[in-house]
Scaffold this active site. Structure first.
Site, PDB file in Angstrom:
ATOM      1  N   GLU A   1       0.835  -1.199   0.000  1.00 50.61           N
ATOM      2  CA  GLU A   1       0.000   0.000   0.000  1.00 50.61           C
ATOM      3  C   GLU A   1       0.870   1.249   0.000  1.00 50.61           C
ATOM      4  O   GLU A   1       1.809   1.372   0.794  1.00 50.61           O
ATOM      5  CB  GLU A   1      -0.942   0.036   1.200  1.00 50.61           C
ATOM      6  CG  GLU A   1      -1.810   1.290   1.203  1.00 50.61           C
ATOM      7  CD  GLU A   1      -3.042   1.189   2.079  1.00 50.61           C
ATOM      8  OE1 GLU A   1      -4.041   1.860   1.757  1.00 50.61           O
ATOM      9  OE2 GLU A   1      -3.026   0.443   3.077  1.00 50.61           O
TER      10      GLU A   1
ATOM     11  N   GLY B   1       1.076   4.966   0.968  1.00 48.79           N
ATOM     12  CA  GLY B   1       0.431   5.846   1.922  1.00 48.79           C
ATOM     13  C   GLY B   1       0.213   5.139   3.250  1.00 48.79           C
ATOM     14  O   GLY B   1      -0.574   4.194   3.332  1.00 48.79           O
TER      15      GLY B   1
ATOM     16  N   TYR C   1       0.433   7.130   6.584  1.00 49.58           N
ATOM     17  CA  TYR C   1      -0.134   8.116   7.508  1.00 49.58           C
ATOM     18  C   TYR C   1       0.047   7.625   8.949  1.00 49.58           C
ATOM     19  O   TYR C   1       1.176   7.398   9.373  1.00 49.58           O
ATOM     20  CB  TYR C   1      -1.588   8.399   7.146  1.00 49.58           C
ATOM     21  CG  TYR C   1      -2.217   9.558   7.892  1.00 49.58           C
ATOM     22  CD1 TYR C   1      -1.523  10.770   8.052  1.00 49.58           C
ATOM     23  CD2 TYR C   1      -3.478   9.443   8.445  1.00 49.58           C
ATOM     24  CE1 TYR C   1      -2.094  11.829   8.735  1.00 49.58           C
ATOM     25  CE2 TYR C   1      -4.057  10.504   9.127  1.00 49.58           C
ATOM     26  CZ  TYR C   1      -3.359  11.693   9.277  1.00 49.58           C
ATOM     27  OH  TYR C   1      -3.913  12.731   9.964  1.00 49.58           O
TER      28      TYR C   1
ATOM     29  N   GLN D   1       6.358   8.458  -4.131  1.00 47.95           N
ATOM     30  CA  GLN D   1       5.634   7.775  -5.191  1.00 47.95           C
ATOM     31  C   GLN D   1       5.747   8.470  -6.539  1.00 47.95           C
ATOM     32  O   GLN D   1       5.363   7.888  -7.560  1.00 47.95           O
ATOM     33  CB  GLN D   1       4.173   7.567  -4.821  1.00 47.95           C
ATOM     34  CG  GLN D   1       3.299   8.790  -4.885  1.00 47.95           C
ATOM     35  CD  GLN D   1       1.824   8.455  -4.706  1.00 47.95           C
ATOM     36  OE1 GLN D   1       1.207   8.957  -3.786  1.00 47.95           O
ATOM     37  NE2 GLN D   1       1.246   7.608  -5.536  1.00 47.95           N
TER      38      GLN D   1
ATOM     39  N   ASP E   1      -3.061   4.718  -1.986  1.00 43.73           N
ATOM     40  CA  ASP E   1      -3.776   5.655  -1.116  1.00 43.73           C
ATOM     41  C   ASP E   1      -2.785   6.739  -0.687  1.00 43.73           C
ATOM     42  O   ASP E   1      -2.723   7.109   0.479  1.00 43.73           O
ATOM     43  CB  ASP E   1      -4.358   4.930   0.102  1.00 43.73           C
ATOM     44  CG  ASP E   1      -5.248   5.822   0.955  1.00 43.73           C
ATOM     45  OD1 ASP E   1      -5.695   6.867   0.445  1.00 43.73           O
ATOM     46  OD2 ASP E   1      -5.484   5.488   2.131  1.00 43.73           O
TER      47      ASP E   1
ATOM     48  N   HIS F   1      -2.801  11.280  -3.933  1.00 46.52           N
ATOM     49  CA  HIS F   1      -4.015  11.497  -4.715  1.00 46.52           C
ATOM     50  C   HIS F   1      -3.830  12.519  -5.842  1.00 46.52           C
ATOM     51  O   HIS F   1      -4.810  12.896  -6.489  1.00 46.52           O
ATOM     52  CB  HIS F   1      -5.201  11.910  -3.837  1.00 46.52           C
ATOM     53  CG  HIS F   1      -5.441  11.000  -2.672  1.00 46.52           C
ATOM     54  ND1 HIS F   1      -5.385   9.633  -2.779  1.00 46.52           N
ATOM     55  CD2 HIS F   1      -5.722  11.267  -1.371  1.00 46.52           C
ATOM     56  CE1 HIS F   1      -5.629   9.087  -1.598  1.00 46.52           C
ATOM     57  NE2 HIS F   1      -5.831  10.062  -0.732  1.00 46.52           N
TER      58      HIS F   1
END
Length: 209
Positions: A43, A45, A47, A90, A115, A118
């Site tokens: 994944e 992202g 956070y 990314q 995720d 964006h």
């Protein structure tokens, strides 16, 4: 009876739960059949780590890898060795490839979830870079693609030709169909199985043959 994906997501406070973005109901039909496989999920992202903790509990036999431009929360270390974290940007294909290649010797990657920032350009770069590393039968997810219709800072806007949603739509001709398909021109167009667009939650799911 094991908890559902949404119950686990609420437990760990990820915005994927039905309390916020309601993405769990979109994910579950794809993921529940593979819940107990020894797969690898990557994944983009991290956070605060709620999503990583959710996948760690939902997939009890899987390797869960998280990538973020920032230092990951220290608390995720307690989930090693099944949870691995990487610092990478990314928007940098070289950094993304370096992460993906760490899994080549151990069976590759089965599920990829973007995720991250964006931003449309980042979503497209990430897909082009990581899709070739996705195993056959794998699924590539892109979250929050409604940013394709939001301008600053997401680089979106109605009618723009360079958004993530437009990019995904342009992949459709490369999906094999009964009357044939357009031959792939790039590694990220090869062996496409399906492309599904979900409304609320803004999720794209791309399957690989």
């Amino acid at each position: 009876m094991p908890l559902s994906l949404d119950q686990i997501a609420q437990k760990h406070g990820t915005d994927k739960s039905s309390l916020l973005n309601a993405l769990t109901e979109k994910y579950e039909p794809y993921l529940e059949p593979r819940r107990f496989e020894a797969l690898t999920l990557l994944e983009i992202g991290i956070y605060q780590g709620g999503s990583i903790r959710t996948w760690h509990e939902y997939f009890p036999s899987a390797i869960i890898a998280g990538v973020d431009i920032l230092e990951p929360p220290a608390g995720l270390r307690e989930l090693a060795p099944r949870v691995k974290t990487f610092r990478a940007d990314q928007s940098d294909p070289q950094q993304l490839r370096a992460v993906a290649e760490t899994f080549q010797a151990s069976g590759g990657i089965d599920i990829i979830i973007d995720d991250g920032s964006h931003l449309c350009s980042h979503q497209i770069i990430t897909y082009k870079t990581l899709y070739p590393y996705l195993n056959p039968g794998g699924i590539y997810f892109i979250e929050d693609v409604t940013t394709s219709y939001r301008e600053d800072p997401y680089e979106g806007g109605l009618g723009r030709p360079d958004t993530c949603i437009r990019f995904a739509q342009d992949l459709v001709p490369f999906i094999p169909m009964s009357m044939g398909c357009v031959p792939a021109r790039h590694p990220w167009e090869v062996d496409l199985d399906f492309i599904h667009f979900s409304g609320y939650g803004g999720l794209i799911a791309i399957g690989k043959l």
